[in-house]
Scaffold this active site. Structure first.
Site, PDB file in Angstrom:
ATOM      1  N   HIS A   1      64.456  21.026  60.864  1.00  0.00           N
ATOM      2  CA  HIS A   1      64.908  19.939  61.719  1.00  0.00           C
ATOM      3  C   HIS A   1      63.890  18.828  61.655  1.00  0.00           C
ATOM      4  O   HIS A   1      62.692  19.087  61.579  1.00  0.00           O
ATOM      5  CB  HIS A   1      65.080  20.410  63.175  1.00  0.00           C
ATOM      6  CG  HIS A   1      65.942  19.487  63.957  1.00  0.00           C
ATOM      7  ND1 HIS A   1      65.447  18.381  64.590  1.00  0.00           N
ATOM      8  CD2 HIS A   1      67.281  19.495  64.162  1.00  0.00           C
ATOM      9  CE1 HIS A   1      66.445  17.738  65.171  1.00  0.00           C
ATOM     10  NE2 HIS A   1      67.567  18.383  64.924  1.00  0.00           N
TER      11      HIS A   1
ATOM     12  N   ASP B   1      72.936  24.772  64.116  1.00  0.00           N
ATOM     13  CA  ASP B   1      74.074  24.983  63.217  1.00  0.00           C
ATOM     14  C   ASP B   1      74.088  26.371  62.602  1.00  0.00           C
ATOM     15  O   ASP B   1      75.111  26.822  62.105  1.00  0.00           O
ATOM     16  CB  ASP B   1      74.052  23.937  62.095  1.00  0.00           C
ATOM     17  CG  ASP B   1      74.385  22.568  62.626  1.00  0.00           C
ATOM     18  OD1 ASP B   1      75.249  22.488  63.499  1.00  0.00           O
ATOM     19  OD2 ASP B   1      73.762  21.596  62.189  1.00  0.00           O
TER      20      ASP B   1
HETATM   21  N1  CMC Z   1      65.412  24.709  52.931  1.00  0.00           N
HETATM   22  C1  CMC Z   1      64.359  24.629  52.087  1.00  0.00           C
HETATM   23  N2  CMC Z   1      63.364  23.721  52.192  1.00  0.00           N
HETATM   24  C2  CMC Z   1      63.461  22.823  53.200  1.00  0.00           C
HETATM   25  C3  CMC Z   1      64.528  22.839  54.123  1.00  0.00           C
HETATM   26  C4  CMC Z   1      65.521  23.826  53.951  1.00  0.00           C
HETATM   27  N3  CMC Z   1      66.570  23.887  54.801  1.00  0.00           N
HETATM   28  N4  CMC Z   1      64.376  21.836  55.015  1.00  0.00           N
HETATM   29  C5  CMC Z   1      63.233  21.217  54.680  1.00  0.00           C
HETATM   30  N5  CMC Z   1      62.677  21.811  53.583  1.00  0.00           N
HETATM   31  C6  CMC Z   1      61.384  21.472  52.965  1.00  0.00           C
HETATM   32  C7  CMC Z   1      61.448  20.208  52.107  1.00  0.00           C
HETATM   33  O1  CMC Z   1      61.763  20.498  50.771  1.00  0.00           O
HETATM   34  C8  CMC Z   1      60.063  19.662  52.281  1.00  0.00           C
HETATM   35  O2  CMC Z   1      59.186  20.419  51.479  1.00  0.00           O
HETATM   36  P1  CMC Z   1      57.872  19.694  50.806  1.00  0.00           P
HETATM   37  O3  CMC Z   1      57.020  19.265  51.952  1.00  0.00           O
HETATM   38  O4  CMC Z   1      57.253  20.785  49.972  1.00  0.00           O
HETATM   39  O5  CMC Z   1      58.407  18.556  49.998  1.00  0.00           O
HETATM   40  C9  CMC Z   1      59.695  19.995  53.736  1.00  0.00           C
HETATM   41  O6  CMC Z   1      60.469  21.183  54.031  1.00  0.00           O
HETATM   42  C10 CMC Z   1      60.036  18.889  54.725  1.00  0.00           C
HETATM   43  O7  CMC Z   1      61.414  18.549  54.526  1.00  0.00           O
HETATM   44  P2  CMC Z   1      62.012  17.107  54.751  1.00  0.00           P
HETATM   45  O8  CMC Z   1      63.239  16.956  53.919  1.00  0.00           O
HETATM   46  O9  CMC Z   1      60.950  16.068  54.608  1.00  0.00           O
HETATM   47  O10 CMC Z   1      62.398  17.199  56.292  1.00  0.00           O
HETATM   48  P3  CMC Z   1      63.337  16.212  57.050  1.00  0.00           P
HETATM   49  O11 CMC Z   1      62.798  16.125  58.424  1.00  0.00           O
HETATM   50  O12 CMC Z   1      63.515  14.943  56.304  1.00  0.00           O
HETATM   51  O13 CMC Z   1      64.750  16.956  57.025  1.00  0.00           O
HETATM   52  C11 CMC Z   1      66.578  18.308  57.601  1.00  0.00           C
HETATM   53  C12 CMC Z   1      65.288  17.640  58.095  1.00  0.00           C
HETATM   54  C13 CMC Z   1      67.311  18.901  58.799  1.00  0.00           C
HETATM   55  C14 CMC Z   1      67.504  17.242  56.948  1.00  0.00           C
HETATM   56  C15 CMC Z   1      66.228  19.402  56.551  1.00  0.00           C
HETATM   57  O14 CMC Z   1      65.394  20.376  57.147  1.00  0.00           O
HETATM   58  C16 CMC Z   1      67.475  20.043  55.942  1.00  0.00           C
HETATM   59  O15 CMC Z   1      68.018  19.514  54.961  1.00  0.00           O
HETATM   60  N6  CMC Z   1      67.928  21.204  56.522  1.00  0.00           N
HETATM   61  C17 CMC Z   1      69.151  21.826  56.079  1.00  0.00           C
HETATM   62  C18 CMC Z   1      70.335  21.090  56.666  1.00  0.00           C
HETATM   63  C19 CMC Z   1      70.537  21.385  58.128  1.00  0.00           C
HETATM   64  O16 CMC Z   1      70.517  22.534  58.561  1.00  0.00           O
HETATM   65  N7  CMC Z   1      70.797  20.308  58.894  1.00  0.00           N
HETATM   66  C20 CMC Z   1      71.138  20.419  60.325  1.00  0.00           C
HETATM   67  C21 CMC Z   1      70.090  19.823  61.200  1.00  0.00           C
HETATM   68  S1  CMC Z   1      70.360  20.320  62.913  1.00  0.00           S
HETATM   69  C22 CMC Z   1      71.833  19.570  63.363  1.00  0.00           C
HETATM   70  C23 CMC Z   1      71.679  18.104  63.598  1.00  0.00           C
HETATM   71  O17 CMC Z   1      70.932  17.717  64.505  1.00  0.00           O
HETATM   72  O18 CMC Z   1      72.351  17.354  62.876  1.00  0.00           O
END
Ligand code: CMC
Length: 436
Positions: free
Chosen positions: A313, A370
């Site tokens: 998240h 989710d």
């Molecule tokens: N699986 C594997 N690696 C992940 C995941 C994941 N689900 N989420 C983040 N990472 C890794 C990412 O690759 C990065 O690694 P590194 O630092 O080595 O490059 C690190 O963790 C930070 O990730 P980020 O993309 O910079 O984090 P963000 O804050 O931009 O993204 C997120 C948040 C929710 C989009 C992401 O965690 C994700 O894609 N999760 C899966 C989709 C999901 O479940 N979304 C629902 C969110 S809750 C409902 C809502 O509020 O909408």
């Protein structure tokens, strides 16, 4: 109520090149980190700030929802999400979000009357549905249908009239479950069910989705209570992508129905509300516990776009308080329905392994809301394509409350971010016959 932000101190910015220094006001909220007010930054320094993904940018002032991502705190109008999920109904939470406080008995009766008064949709909307293919994704239908409400309710489009704003808000909260249920019925080829105002908000929604005109439908109270919790847990979530989309669309003074439609479009993406559908699809793809290590390996591989859906998240970095509440609800629903879904076992094993893995632990990637909502919704009988629609039903109150708060600010300005331009600089125009 939150106190007005005031400048307690300043923040000094020094340009290392010129040695010039600038003082920027620091504003304190009622709780949480203070913000550096950069509104005059460009005028003072000739520089913009640069923050793709808005990880350090506060885009507005708001009194609705507070999140402390490190401590796993979510509050609406100061009430904790755990208390609201345990003791309130969804409509009480809607009242708190819209008006600032949980309602007393009289306020609740009035609010319920106002909402139930608007549950039906214009009869011509039935014909509007027929323009869609039956196999259209329900979120595609919702984007179109909700946007189209502005073509049906001309009498509540004046955003400067407080009464019309309120009627639009009531209409949206009241009609969104009706439209979501109609979208489902259209998809499965069953007749639309008119709303029943003698039922609670959650009961009525289940009735409109699963009832049939040919026989009586009795709402299962365990499912109604779980649905109510799902609605409460998704009601608002501060300045996320879809809410920011609604605010940005609304900042141009667009009408509320189209603004909410833009929020639905933003919510659809798998990184946001579409994740609940993606979780179930991922569990199906994993298929068996023995395949989990392979998928964990893929999730860690930077060259593989696969991510563990339902994990991570942007704001919560220890646990998602909504996930904790839903996990309990999930057990109750599955027990009540006598469902032993192998996907649940798979989900639990995935959770266990991921929470022990250094990659996920070091990046603070925990199951989010989710991860569990999809399993409950599947057990209730919703197809996966409807999951994000349910999120949109619940979030409509958050979107419209945030929109209303923004419109009621004395200084509404159109949102207009700036950019760091890295394209070509000025160059001469080349006629087509001279281009290489
Ligand atoms: N699986 C594997 N690696 C992940 C995941 C994941 N689900 N989420 C983040 N990472 C890794 C990412 O690759 C990065 O690694 P590194 O630092 O080595 O490059 C690190 O963790 C930070 O990730 P980020 O993309 O910079 O984090 P963000 O804050 O931009 O993204 C997120 C948040 C929710 C989009 C992401 O965690 C994700 O894609 N999760 C899966 C989709 C999901 O479940 N979304 C629902 C969110 S809750 C409902 C809502 O509020 O909408």
């Amino acid at each position: 109520m939150g106190k007005e932000p005031e400048s307690q101190n300043t923040f000094t910015l020094i340009n290392d090149k010129t040695g010039e220094s600038y003082k920027l006001p620091v504003l304190d909220g009622s709780t949480g980190p203070s913000v550096i007010d950069v509104q005059k930054l460009y005028a003072q320094t000739g520089h913009f700030t640069y923050d793709p993904g808005f990880t350090s940018t506060g885009s507005c002032e708001s009194r609705l929802t507070y999140i402390d991502g490190d401590k796993g705190i979510l509050m609406h109008r100061g009430y904790s999400i755990e208390d609201l999920a345990e003791h309130s109904s969804y409509l009480e939470v809607c009242h708190a979000l819209l008006y600032g406080d949980l309602p007393n008995k009289q306020e609740m009766e009035k609010f319920e009357r106002n909402i139930t008064y608007h549950t039906m949709v214009h009869e011509q909307i039935n014909y509007f549905y027929r323009g869609f293919r039956r196999d259209a994704h329900p979120m595609a239908v919702m984007c179109g249908i909700v946007g189209a409400l502005s073509a049906f309710y001309h009498d509540s489009l004046d955003i400067w009239d407080p009464e019309q704003r309120e009627i639009s808000a009531h209409r949206l909260i009241a009609k969104i479950p009706t439209l979501a249920a109609m979208t489902y019925k259209y998809n499965v080829g069953q007749p639309f069910m008119y709303p029943r105002n003698d039922l609670s908000y959650a009961e009525n929604f289940l009735y409109m989705c699963f009832g049939l005109p040919a026989e009586p439908y009795k709402v299962n109270p365990v499912l109604a209570s779980a649905m109510d919790k799902i609605l409460i847990l998704h009601a608002d979530h501060e300045q996320n992508a879809s809410t920011s989309t609604v605010r940005l669309a609304g900042s141009s003074q667009a009408n509320p129905f189209t603004c909410i439609s833009s929020g639905i479009a933003s919510l659809w993406g798998p990184a946001h509300g579409g994740a609940n559908q993606a979780v179930l699809e991922m569990l199906d793809e994993i298929g068996d516990k023995k395949n989990i290590p392979e998928f964990i390996k893929r999730a860690k591989d930077k060259d593989d776009p696969f991510r563990l859906m339902g994990f991570g998240h942007r704001v919560y970095k220890n646990f998602d308080p909504r996930a904790a509440v839903l996990k309990k609800s999930c057990d109750q629903v599955l027990e009540n329905l006598g469902v032993s879904d192998p996907r649940l076992e798979l989900a639990m094993e995935l959770e266990r392994i991921a929470l022990e893995d250094d990659y996920f632990v070091s990046r603070k990637l925990f199951p989010n809301v989710d991860f569990y909502s999809g399993i409950i919704l599947k057990a209730m009988g919703f197809p996966t394509s409807m999951f994000t629609v349910l999120f949109a039903v619940a979030r409509t109150v958050g979107w419209i409350s945030q929109w209303k708060e923004m419109i009621e600010e004395p200084t509404l300005r159109i949102g207009r971010p700036r950019q760091l331009y890295t394209g070509p600089v000025a160059r001469p125009y080349v006629p087509m016959d001279k281009r290489k």
